[in-house]
Each structure stands twice: as structure tokens, then as C-alpha cells.
Design a protein around this motif. Structure first.
Motif, PDB file in Angstrom:
ATOM      1  N   TYR A 159      95.748 -19.168  52.429  1.00 18.16           N
ATOM      2  CA  TYR A 159      95.475 -20.507  51.932  1.00 18.16           C
ATOM      3  C   TYR A 159      94.208 -21.075  52.579  1.00 18.16           C
ATOM      4  N   CYS A 160      93.370 -21.688  51.736  1.00 17.27           N
ATOM      5  CA  CYS A 160      92.168 -22.350  52.224  1.00 17.27           C
ATOM      6  C   CYS A 160      92.182 -23.811  51.784  1.00 17.27           C
ATOM      7  N   ASN A 161      91.331 -24.593  52.388  1.00 20.76           N
ATOM      8  CA  ASN A 161      91.078 -25.942  51.894  1.00 20.76           C
ATOM      9  C   ASN A 161      90.005 -25.801  50.814  1.00 20.76           C
ATOM     10  N   PRO A 162      90.362 -25.960  49.532  1.00 24.98           N
ATOM     11  CA  PRO A 162      89.391 -25.683  48.466  1.00 24.98           C
ATOM     12  C   PRO A 162      88.215 -26.649  48.414  1.00 24.98           C
ATOM     13  N   LYS A 163      88.306 -27.752  49.139  1.00 19.63           N
ATOM     14  CA  LYS A 163      87.208 -28.717  49.161  1.00 19.63           C
ATOM     15  C   LYS A 163      86.202 -28.417  50.274  1.00 19.63           C
ATOM     16  N   SER A 164      86.535 -27.466  51.153  1.00 13.09           N
ATOM     17  CA  SER A 164      85.705 -27.170  52.326  1.00 13.09           C
ATOM     18  C   SER A 164      85.049 -25.802  52.201  1.00 13.09           C
ATOM     19  N   VAL A 165      83.725 -25.780  52.161  1.00 14.63           N
ATOM     20  CA  VAL A 165      82.997 -24.509  52.116  1.00 14.63           C
ATOM     21  C   VAL A 165      83.305 -23.684  53.357  1.00 14.63           C
ATOM     22  N   ASP A 166      83.375 -24.323  54.521  1.00 14.56           N
ATOM     23  CA  ASP A 166      83.667 -23.595  55.758  1.00 14.56           C
ATOM     24  C   ASP A 166      85.049 -22.956  55.718  1.00 14.56           C
ATOM     25  N   SER A 167      86.040 -23.672  55.204  1.00 15.96           N
ATOM     26  CA  SER A 167      87.391 -23.135  55.111  1.00 15.96           C
ATOM     27  C   SER A 167      87.450 -21.972  54.127  1.00 15.96           C
ATOM     28  N   ILE A 168      86.769 -22.097  52.992  1.00 17.19           N
ATOM     29  CA  ILE A 168      86.746 -21.011  52.018  1.00 17.19           C
ATOM     30  C   ILE A 168      86.126 -19.762  52.646  1.00 17.19           C
ATOM     31  N   ARG A 169      85.003 -19.946  53.342  1.00 16.43           N
ATOM     32  CA  ARG A 169      84.320 -18.804  53.964  1.00 16.43           C
ATOM     33  C   ARG A 169      85.224 -18.117  54.990  1.00 16.43           C
ATOM     34  N   LYS A 170      85.802 -18.903  55.876  1.00 13.43           N
ATOM     35  CA  LYS A 170      86.649 -18.340  56.930  1.00 13.43           C
ATOM     36  C   LYS A 170      87.842 -17.597  56.346  1.00 13.43           C
ATOM     37  N   THR A 171      88.479 -18.175  55.334  1.00 11.04           N
ATOM     38  CA  THR A 171      89.685 -17.571  54.770  1.00 11.04           C
ATOM     39  C   THR A 171      89.363 -16.324  53.967  1.00 11.04           C
ATOM     40  N   VAL A 172      88.261 -16.344  53.215  1.00 13.77           N
ATOM     41  CA  VAL A 172      87.871 -15.163  52.449  1.00 13.77           C
ATOM     42  C   VAL A 172      87.538 -14.005  53.381  1.00 13.77           C
ATOM     43  N   LEU A 173      86.812 -14.279  54.453  1.00 14.94           N
ATOM     44  CA  LEU A 173      86.460 -13.213  55.394  1.00 14.94           C
ATOM     45  C   LEU A 173      87.720 -12.646  56.056  1.00 14.94           C
ATOM     46  N   GLU A 174      88.682 -13.511  56.365  1.00 15.67           N
ATOM     47  CA  GLU A 174      89.938 -13.033  56.945  1.00 15.67           C
ATOM     48  C   GLU A 174      90.681 -12.132  55.958  1.00 15.67           C
ATOM     49  N   ALA A 175      90.771 -12.576  54.703  1.00 17.72           N
ATOM     50  CA  ALA A 175      91.470 -11.784  53.697  1.00 17.72           C
ATOM     51  C   ALA A 175      90.741 -10.468  53.433  1.00 17.72           C
ATOM     52  N   PHE A 176      89.409 -10.503  53.431  1.00 17.45           N
ATOM     53  CA  PHE A 176      88.636  -9.289  53.188  1.00 17.45           C
ATOM     54  C   PHE A 176      88.860  -8.273  54.304  1.00 17.45           C
ATOM     55  N   THR A 177      88.962  -8.768  55.542  1.00 16.87           N
ATOM     56  CA  THR A 177      89.156  -7.889  56.695  1.00 16.87           C
ATOM     57  C   THR A 177      90.580  -7.341  56.760  1.00 16.87           C
ATOM     58  N   LYS A 178      91.558  -8.214  56.552  1.00 17.96           N
ATOM     59  CA  LYS A 178      92.959  -7.810  56.737  1.00 17.96           C
ATOM     60  C   LYS A 178      93.592  -7.202  55.496  1.00 17.96           C
ATOM     61  N   GLY A 179      93.076  -7.537  54.318  1.00 16.61           N
ATOM     62  CA  GLY A 179      93.650  -7.008  53.091  1.00 16.61           C
ATOM     63  C   GLY A 179      94.879  -7.783  52.642  1.00 16.61           C
ATOM     64  N   PRO A 180      95.575  -7.291  51.613  1.00 18.25           N
ATOM     65  CA  PRO A 180      96.740  -8.005  51.080  1.00 18.25           C
ATOM     66  C   PRO A 180      97.819  -8.210  52.135  1.00 18.25           C
ATOM     67  N   LYS A 181      98.531  -9.327  52.019  1.00 13.38           N
ATOM     68  CA  LYS A 181      99.649  -9.578  52.921  1.00 13.38           C
ATOM     69  C   LYS A 181     100.757  -8.544  52.658  1.00 13.38           C
ATOM     70  N   PRO A 182     101.408  -8.033  53.716  1.00 11.89           N
ATOM     71  CA  PRO A 182     102.477  -7.048  53.530  1.00 11.89           C
ATOM     72  C   PRO A 182     103.575  -7.565  52.608  1.00 11.89           C
ATOM     73  N   GLY A 183     103.940  -6.749  51.629  1.00 11.79           N
ATOM     74  CA  GLY A 183     105.022  -7.093  50.719  1.00 11.79           C
ATOM     75  C   GLY A 183     104.640  -7.981  49.564  1.00 11.79           C
ATOM     76  N   ALA A 184     103.376  -8.443  49.523  1.00  9.91           N
ATOM     77  CA  ALA A 184     102.969  -9.396  48.480  1.00  9.91           C
ATOM     78  C   ALA A 184     103.079  -8.780  47.088  1.00  9.91           C
ATOM     79  N   ARG A 185     102.523  -7.600  46.938  1.00 10.11           N
ATOM     80  CA  ARG A 185     102.525  -6.980  45.607  1.00 10.11           C
ATOM     81  C   ARG A 185     103.946  -6.695  45.137  1.00 10.11           C
ATOM     82  N   GLU A 186     104.771  -6.182  46.035  1.00  9.42           N
ATOM     83  CA  GLU A 186     106.152  -5.867  45.684  1.00  9.42           C
ATOM     84  C   GLU A 186     106.906  -7.129  45.257  1.00  9.42           C
ATOM     85  N   HIS A 187     106.631  -8.240  45.936  1.00  6.55           N
ATOM     86  CA  HIS A 187     107.280  -9.507  45.616  1.00  6.55           C
ATOM     87  C   HIS A 187     106.933  -9.956  44.200  1.00  6.55           C
ATOM     88  N   VAL A 188     105.660  -9.881  43.839  1.00  3.49           N
ATOM     89  CA  VAL A 188     105.243 -10.302  42.499  1.00  3.49           C
ATOM     90  C   VAL A 188     105.807  -9.370  41.439  1.00  3.49           C
TER      91      VAL A 188
END
Length: 346
Positions: A295-324
Motif C-alpha cells: 500500500y502507498c499513499n497515492p497522493k505522494s510521489v515519495d510514497s509511490i516511489r518507495k513502495t514501488v521500489l520495495e515491491a520490485f525488490t521483494k516481489g509478490p507477497k507470499p500467498g497472494a496469487r493463491e488467495h486470488v
């Protein structure tokens, strides 16, 4: 569906807000629901306002705009059971609905608010897609909670699960990029996402139609596109185009930084396709996906950047795909709807 020797037949009537039809979401929801119900042997017909034929047991109306109030009242007068998928979740603050509730009492002629209230009063069942939607309804209108049934939205889980990246990568020579699927306008956050990824070295891909009701936003998007070679605009793809499913499979991260969303089905599709998902903290998506997305703060460029880089580095959350895949198929939607219909036709 045969119940007690009688075949169940349901008529669908579709009335969506113009914004939902413009995105294709309304059409997809109806078509996929029909297909899934017919796999359960439920006969579904599309309701014709001009036909005198009434060979069905339940009228299921998609949308609760005031325009359908007359249809609901006529259906009840001729003895039909009426199910309404409210499709009413809104980013408007609750106080606005409460003001309307008060103002309506002082107006001598039927208001759009009053006509909507009649829909909720007369329908036999009200289908909501999230608890957030049910809460909003109860805050803004007089709702009999015994009528409410929760039926989450669905996606084509098999199509997104089985799609591979090859189709997309062979055509566009891109892999492990940041993706956003959605209408191109300022509300959806493409401009903020581009600025957030400046200097990161990541490719970003946008898929979706240009929203010409927002010419300033589209113009700024096109200027940023021309000045940044790492930003790629594919254009609009049909929802059933194999290229769309392949794009999700080829992406590393999908980002939806809208100011607000009623849900954001593209996030479910992206997770089913194997991408890590970044989204704003929209109440319905929190219900659906909990801690399975970033989750990011969609109004904050800094929050979007930080969260995207975290997701890019760590990849999908465990169990996310199976849950969907396990919980948000159209077949699951159809099973839940069938249970609602069975309550009304015994």
C-alpha cells in the motif's frame, strides 16, 4: 437450474454509471456472470423493456441509479422477485449522503435520492461487492440489513494464471517492468507514477485508453511520454485480448495510484498474473486482499516511489496469487448468486 422440478430462469437488466461503461467494466461483469451461471445450469436471459414475455422467476438489475426505480416497482407489482446489485460504492464523504437524507424530507417532489430509496425498499435482495459498500448504503439510506448479501467481484482467474510473458516480451522487448492498466487521466495517477520513477532505471508500461474528458491530464502524460524513453504507452487493449494477460505475466510490479477506487479489479488481475501489486489503501481492496499487496499513499510521489521500489525488490507477497485464484473467480461469483436466487425461489 432445476428446483423442485421447476427450471429457474433469471433475467438480467444492466444499468451502470457512464464511467463504468466507459471503462468496459460493466459489460465484462454482466457477460462473465452470465457465462458462469450457465455453467451451473441457470438459464439467463437479457431483459427487454419492450417485450411482453415474462418467462422468468427473478429480475436481477445491475446498478441502483434512480432511473431503474420505476422498473423495480413494476416488477414487484407483477409478482417478480427482484435482486439489485447496487454498484454504489463512492469516494464521496459520508456526510454528503447524510445531508441528502435530511434534505429529501423537505422537498415536496420525488428527488433522485428518494427514487433510489424506493429501489432499496422494494428489492427483495441487495447485492454488495464489499462490506464497505454495505456500510455506505446504511449510512446514506434506510436499509433493511436482512436484504444485504455480499458477493465479491470476480476475474478470469484461469486466463491470468495460465498466461505467459512470451507474447508481450516478443512484441515489445520488455520484461520485469512496472505496469499500470487503466484509463489515462490525472485521477488514475499516471503522472505521479512517472515522476516517482524518475532516476530509478525502471521501465514503466501503461495500457489503457486516453481519457479525453481530461485533456490537460492527457496532454501532460503525452509530454512526459515523449521526454522519457523508459516510459512506454501500449494504448488500449480489449479486456479479452491475450496481450493483456501476457502483460501482467511479463510485469514485475503493477501499480494503481488512483486518488480513489471503488475496487480496482486490475489489481486482482495483476496478482493472478503473478505480479507484485501496489495500490492505494482503498477500503474494498483492503477487504479483498488484506496484507497480500503493498500500500502507498497515492497522493505522494515519495510514497509511490518507495513502495514501488520495495515491491520490485521483494516481489509478490507470499500467498497472494493463491488467495486470488481461490476466492475471486467468476465461478465463485455464480455460486454465491445461485444461493441468493435459491432463497427467493423455493
Amino acid at each position: 437450474m432445476v428446483l423442485g422440478g421447476m427450471e429457474m430462469k433469471v433475467a438480467f437488466f444492466k444499468f451502470f454509471p457512464p464511467t463504468l461503461w466507459a471503462s468496459g467494466g460493466g459489460e465484462v461483469q454482466v457477460v462473465k456472470t452470465v457465462e458462469a451461471l450457465e455453467r451451473l445450469q441457470v438459464k439467463v436471459v437479457l431483459f427487454d423493456l419492450w417485450s411482453r414475455v415474462r418467462g422468468f422467476d427473478i429480475l436481477h438489475i445491475f446498478g441502483s441509479n434512480y432511473e431503474v426505480s420505476g422498473l423495480v416497482e413494476v416488477a414487484k407489482r407483477v409478482g417478480l422477485k427482484v435482486v439489485v446489485s447496487t454498484i454504489s460504492y463512492s469516494a464521496k464523504p459520508v456526510w454528503q449522503w447524510k445531508v441528502w437524507k435530511w434534505v429529501d424530507r423537505c422537498v415536496p417532489v420525488p428527488t433522485t435520492y428518494r427514487l433510489r430509496q424506493r429501489i432499496y425498499d422494494r428489492a427483495d435482495r441487495l447485492i454488495v461487492a464489499s462490506r464497505s459498500e454495505a456500510y455506505q448504503l446504511a449510512q446514506g439510506f434506510r436499509i433493511d440489513g436482512r436484504k444485504i448479501r455480499l458477493v465479491p467481484h470476480g476475474i478470469d482467474v484461469k486466463r491470468f494464471e495460465l498466461a505467459g510473458p512470451e507474447l508481450f516480451t516478443e512484441r515489445y522487448r520488455l520484461r520485469d517492468f512496472v505496469l499500470q492498466v487503466g484509463r489515462i487521466n490525472r485521477h488514475k495517477g499516471q503522472l505521479r507514477l512517472i515522476r516517482a520513477l524518475d532516476g530509478t532505471g525502471l521501465d514503466v508500461v501503461f495500457i489503457g485508453p486516453l481519457d479525453h474528458s481530461d485533456p490537460e491530464g492527457v496532454g501532460e502524460f503525452e509530454r512526459l511520454l515523449r521526454s522519457r524513453p523508459w516510459v512506454h504507452y501500449i494504448g488500449e487493449l480489449d479486456h479479452d485480448d491475450p496481450m493483456l494477460a501476457s502483460a501482467y505475466a511479463a510485469a514485475r510490479v503493477h501499480v494503481l495510484p488512483s486518488f480513489s477506487e471503488s475496487l480496482g479489479l486490475v489489481t486482482l488481475e495483476a496478482v493472478a498474473g503473478g505480479a507484485a501489486a501496489v495500490t492505494g489503501p482503498y477500503p474494498p481492496i483492503r477487504e479483498y486482499l488484506g496484507d497480500y499487496v503493498y500500500y502507498c499513499n497515492p497522493k505522494s510521489v515519495d510514497s509511490i516511489r518507495k513502495t514501488v521500489l520495495e515491491a520490485f525488490t521483494k516481489g509478490p507477497k507470499p500467498g497472494a496469487r493463491e488467495h486470488v485464484l481461490a476466492n475471486f473467480s467468476w465461478d465463485k461469483v455464480a455460486e454465491r448468486l445461485l444461493n441468493v436466487y435459491r432463497e427467493l425461489v423455493k
